[in-house]
Design a protein around this motif. Structure first.
Motif, PDB file in Angstrom:
ATOM      1  N   THR A  25     100.941  58.357  54.496  1.00 20.86           N
ATOM      2  CA  THR A  25     102.303  58.138  54.019  1.00 20.86           C
ATOM      3  C   THR A  25     103.153  59.399  54.170  1.00 20.86           C
ATOM      4  OG1 THR A  25     101.528  58.574  51.764  1.00 20.86           O
ATOM      5  CG2 THR A  25     101.724  56.269  52.413  1.00 20.86           C
ATOM      6  N   LEU A  28     104.002  59.622  57.919  1.00 23.09           N
ATOM      7  CA  LEU A  28     105.002  58.627  58.296  1.00 23.09           C
ATOM      8  C   LEU A  28     106.386  59.018  57.790  1.00 23.09           C
ATOM      9  CD1 LEU A  28     102.993  55.330  57.672  1.00 23.09           C
ATOM     10  CD2 LEU A  28     103.614  56.324  59.899  1.00 23.09           C
ATOM     11  N   PRO A  45     109.681  54.979  57.138  1.00 18.79           N
ATOM     12  CA  PRO A  45     108.266  55.116  57.492  1.00 18.79           C
ATOM     13  C   PRO A  45     107.679  53.827  58.071  1.00 18.79           C
ATOM     14  CG  PRO A  45     108.684  56.193  55.411  1.00 18.79           C
ATOM     15  CD  PRO A  45     109.940  55.445  55.776  1.00 18.79           C
ATOM     16  N   VAL A  48     108.535  53.623  61.646  1.00 18.74           N
ATOM     17  CA  VAL A  48     107.682  54.519  62.431  1.00 18.74           C
ATOM     18  C   VAL A  48     106.383  53.799  62.783  1.00 18.74           C
ATOM     19  CG1 VAL A  48     106.318  56.645  62.395  1.00 18.74           C
ATOM     20  CG2 VAL A  48     108.665  56.657  61.500  1.00 18.74           C
ATOM     21  N   ALA A  49     105.762  53.176  61.792  1.00 20.88           N
ATOM     22  CA  ALA A  49     104.508  52.459  62.038  1.00 20.88           C
ATOM     23  C   ALA A  49     104.711  51.339  63.060  1.00 20.88           C
ATOM     24  CB  ALA A  49     103.938  51.913  60.727  1.00 20.88           C
ATOM     25  N   TYR A  76      97.535  51.240  62.531  1.00 21.52           N
ATOM     26  CA  TYR A  76      98.955  51.273  62.148  1.00 21.52           C
ATOM     27  C   TYR A  76      99.348  50.021  61.372  1.00 21.52           C
ATOM     28  CZ  TYR A  76      99.901  55.494  64.816  1.00 21.52           C
ATOM     29  OH  TYR A  76      99.910  56.782  65.280  1.00 21.52           O
ATOM     30  N   ALA A  83     103.287  52.111  54.065  1.00 20.83           N
ATOM     31  CA  ALA A  83     104.568  52.608  54.579  1.00 20.83           C
ATOM     32  C   ALA A  83     105.742  51.944  53.887  1.00 20.83           C
ATOM     33  CB  ALA A  83     104.650  52.379  56.088  1.00 20.83           C
TER      34      ALA A  83
END
Length: 85
Positions: A25, A28, A45, A48-49, A76, A83
């Motif tokens: 976390t 991210l 975040p 991003v994942a 992911y 996230a």
């Protein structure tokens, strides 16, 4: 490879990365902050994942047998719940 084995491998990779780089976390969030500056728009975040999943899917489209990319997609995807917090 059977499903439990690849899921176990993905879990192992996540644990190893956490030992090396710290909590996912945090990573991210840090990546989201950098991408937000680079792109000039807020990036979360979770985004991003999702983008990392897209990167790995693009690689899998080129080579569907690339095991590391498949394991990374699973990893992911597993991080998505963290996230989104």
């Amino acid at each position: 490879m059977i499903r439990p084995a690849i899921l176990e491998e993905a879990a192992h990779v996540l644990e190893a990365r956490a030992e090396t780089y710290g909590p996912a976390t945090d990573a991210l969030r840090a990546i989201a902050a950098r991408w937000s500056l680079t792109l000039g728009v807020p990036i979360s975040p979770a985004q991003v994942a999702l983008c990392m999943i897209d990167l790995k899917l693009a690689r899998l489209a080129h080579d569907p047998a690339h095991r590391d990319s498949l394991v990374d997609v699973i990893g992911y995807a597993a991080l998505m719940s963290e996230a989104r917090r």
